[in-house]
Design an enzyme around this catalytic site. Structure first.
Site, short mmCIF file in Angstrom:
data_model
loop_
_atom_site.label_atom_id
_atom_site.label_comp_id
_atom_site.label_asym_id
_atom_site.label_seq_id
_atom_site.Cartn_x
_atom_site.Cartn_y
_atom_site.Cartn_z
N SER A 75 86.52 -7.81 65.39
CA SER A 75 85.15 -8.17 65.74
C SER A 75 84.19 -7.10 65.25
O SER A 75 84.42 -5.90 65.47
CB SER A 75 85.00 -8.32 67.26
OG SER A 75 85.71 -9.44 67.73
N ARG B 173 92.63 -16.38 74.43
CA ARG B 173 91.80 -15.34 75.04
C ARG B 173 92.07 -15.28 76.54
O ARG B 173 92.84 -14.45 76.98
CB ARG B 173 90.31 -15.60 74.75
CG ARG B 173 89.41 -14.43 75.13
CD ARG B 173 88.05 -14.58 74.50
NE ARG B 173 87.17 -13.45 74.84
CZ ARG B 173 86.26 -13.48 75.78
NH1 ARG B 173 86.07 -14.57 76.51
NH2 ARG B 173 85.51 -12.43 76.03
N LYS C 63 80.86 -15.48 76.17
CA LYS C 63 81.53 -14.25 75.76
C LYS C 63 80.68 -13.06 76.18
O LYS C 63 79.46 -13.07 76.02
CB LYS C 63 81.71 -14.25 74.23
CG LYS C 63 82.58 -13.14 73.67
CD LYS C 63 82.75 -13.36 72.17
CE LYS C 63 83.73 -12.35 71.57
NZ LYS C 63 83.25 -10.98 71.60
#
Length: 214
Positions: free
Chosen positions: A108, A39, A137
């Protein structure tokens, strides 16, 4: 490569207590992590590329799948096993065209409708969240603290495997899996742990307990 969705590490150097992402991933791999997602949104594309090359070598040697968050081009550049997409990223079908039939494409979602749409679009797995409150997040309004009832509803609505993400810890991981998730995706539960290897092992044990209780 065979994907098993039990413990899924999302990298995040800002939560790593000064340790390098490579070191954290190495320890997680030693602890039996099943999937690693690159990420690192606080880095440049060039920095993520070089990190991705290192992680590709490390994970390939251990036969652990590597996926890249958001960036299809970066996934191709580092020869990752797949990509994980959000609402603002390329459609699943376009990612599939770019990466090929053998690539794993995750999506997602936070709703039953989103899960069904992702399955219809050809996603291979889902990331469902944020299940609990999290500061690891960025989460949009309406996608925070979905709770276990939403996990149950999505499990009933789709045949796709999915990991629950957002505020997942060793203490609540078994409950999330018992509710229907195949596994858990975490950032700080591993990266901020005193020993990422032990944290990964503990998460794996919690997931196994949740599966056994279903």
């Amino acid at each position: 490569m065979n994907f098993e969705f039990r413990t899924y590490l999302v990298t995040g150097a800002t939560h790593s207590a000064g340790r390098s992402t490579v070191d954290v991933v190495r320890r997680a791999v030693e602890g039996g992590v099943d999937v690693v997602q690159l990420r690192e949104k606080a880095t440049t594309a060039r920095e993520r590329y070089h990190l991705g090359v290192e992680l590709r070598d490390l994970t390939a040697a251990a036969d652990v799948p590597l996926v890249v968050n958001d960036r299809v081009d970066l996934a191709r550049a580092v020869d990752a096993d797949g990509v994980h997409l959000g609402d603002d990223d390329l459609p699943v079908s376009v990612a599939r065209e770019q990466l090929g039939a053998s690539a794993v494409v995750g999506r997602s979602v936070s709703t039953v409708e989103g899960a069904r749409a992702a399955e219809a679009a050809g996603a291979d797995y889902l990331g469902v969240g944020a299940v609990f409150a999290t500061d690891s997040k960025d989460v949009r309004e309406g996608q925070a603290e979905l709770g276990l009832e939403r996990v149950r509803a999505i499990a009933a609505a789709t045949d796709l495997p999915f990991v629950a993400i957002g505020g997942v810890t060793v203490e609540n991981a078994s409950a999330v899996v018992e509710a229907g998730a195949d596994g858990v995706a975490v950032v700080s539960a591993i990266t901020a742990a005193e020993d990422p290897r032990e944290a990964t092992e503990a998460l794996g044990e919690a997931v196994a307990a949740g599966r056994a209780a279903r």
